[in-house]
Design an enzyme around this catalytic site. Structure first.
Site, PDB file in Angstrom:
ATOM      1  N   ARG A 225       0.848  -1.185   0.000  1.00  0.00           N
ATOM      2  CA  ARG A 225       0.000   0.000   0.000  1.00  0.00           C
ATOM      3  C   ARG A 225       0.885   1.238   0.000  1.00  0.00           C
ATOM      4  O   ARG A 225       1.912   1.295   0.688  1.00  0.00           O
ATOM      5  CB  ARG A 225      -0.932   0.015   1.222  1.00  0.00           C
ATOM      6  N   HIS A 273       0.313  -0.605 -10.307  1.00  0.00           N
ATOM      7  CA  HIS A 273      -0.551  -1.387  -9.421  1.00  0.00           C
ATOM      8  C   HIS A 273      -1.000  -2.695 -10.104  1.00  0.00           C
ATOM      9  O   HIS A 273      -2.187  -2.990 -10.214  1.00  0.00           O
ATOM     10  CB  HIS A 273      -1.774  -0.579  -8.975  1.00  0.00           C
TER      11      HIS A 273
END
Length: 310
Positions: A225, A273
């Protein structure tokens, strides 16, 4: 009796999931009506992506659980209207994708592949890379994904340690925990892989102090994250050479803004991502199994600890 399943995610996700979800539910013997729109009082289960328009769970008085499509739950776990059981996504494809990304990028750096790929014609500078046996990797976060990555790296021969808030045991991995354990884990990290959840307790886990604990020239991989790293502290550590390279897949703002210095920094690799993605053919099976369990009165799998935040 048929159960009603609300699919609360984007239209693109619906086109991807509609068929696999119907097939997965049928395979476990659950007759279900699945739709993207239905009266809240008729809904038995909510299949949910945290970027959904659904933010108020109050009207869903009949629902038995919210089944998250993603591994991360930080965007929903603090919703004050959510009083239903919340299950995060765990599936073998999600885990396999993460293992492949982490091992692939560590091996790329470990073997010095970029220097060979980008070498000018005629360049011939043979130098054997270090062996995995002599290279220490630390994985921060030993949940489903972190444990799988730590195990895979250990099986490749790396000297692997892992850190988690609570004690864990993983064969072939030195497991550390608690605040002192974090410092110890970083002090021996030639490579540091971040796979912690995003919570108030984990924000800026890598900061000016903790980056300074790492061996000079260490490498960082963050497929976890974005908020786990203090961006300014990382850039400063890269500029001084304290950190040799950072391969980053997650960011505080996504997509990563075009003017962010990560894009042009010579010691940063940006990936969009993609480290691990839920794939409908696999994650639909996890969802179907949890619905089957709910209808059978059995405990749900992968329930989120609302106090811990994951």
């Amino acid at each position: 009796m048929s159960v009603n399943v609300l699919f609360a995610a984007s239209e693109a996700r619906w086109s991807e999931y509609e068929g696999p979800m119907r097939d997965a539910l049928a395979a476990v013997g659950v007759e279900a009506h699945i739709a993207t729109d239905m009266a809240p009082g008729d809904v038995d289960y909510i299949v949910y992506a945290p970027n959904s328009d659904l933010q108020d769970f109050t009207p869903y008085t009949r629902a038995k659980a919210v089944l998250n499509l993603w591994a991360g739950v930080e965007a929903i776990v603090g919703n004050p209207t959510l009083h239903l059981p919340l299950a995060r996504m765990v599936d073998p494809a999600l885990t396999q994708g993460m293992v492949e990304w982490v091992t692939g990028h560590i091996l790329r750096l470990h073997l010095g592949m970029d220097a060979h790929i980008n070498a000018a014609p005629g360049t011939w500078k043979p130098k054997a890379p270090p062996l995995a046996f002599d290279t220490r990797v630390t994985v921060l976060g030993l949940g489903e994904l972190g444990a799988a990555c730590a195990t895979a790296l250990s099986q490749l021969g790396f000297d692997v340690a892992g850190w988690s808030r609570s004690p864990k045991e993983i064969s072939g991995v030195t497991c550390l925990s608690g605040p002192d354990g974090l410092d110890e884990a970083l002090q021996r990290a030639d490579y540091c892989v971040l796979l912690l959840p995003s919570t108030s307790a984990t924000e800026n886990t890598l900061n000016a102090r903790t980056l300074a604990l790492m061996p000079k020239g260490a490498r960082i991989l963050n497929p976890g994250r974005g908020p786990l790293i203090d961006d300014d502290a990382l850039l400063a550590a890269l500029d001084t050479g304290q950190i040799d390279h950072a391969t980053l897949d997650t960011f505080r703002i996504e997509p990563l803004p075009a003017d962010h210095p990560f894009w042009t920094h010579p010691k940063v690799t940006v990936t969009p991502h993609v480290a691990s993605e839920t794939r409908a053919a696999y994650s639909s099976k996890t969802i179907a199994e949890n619905i089957r369990r709910g209808e059978a009165g059995r405990p749900f799998l992968y329930l989120v600890d609302r106090q811990a935040g994951y």
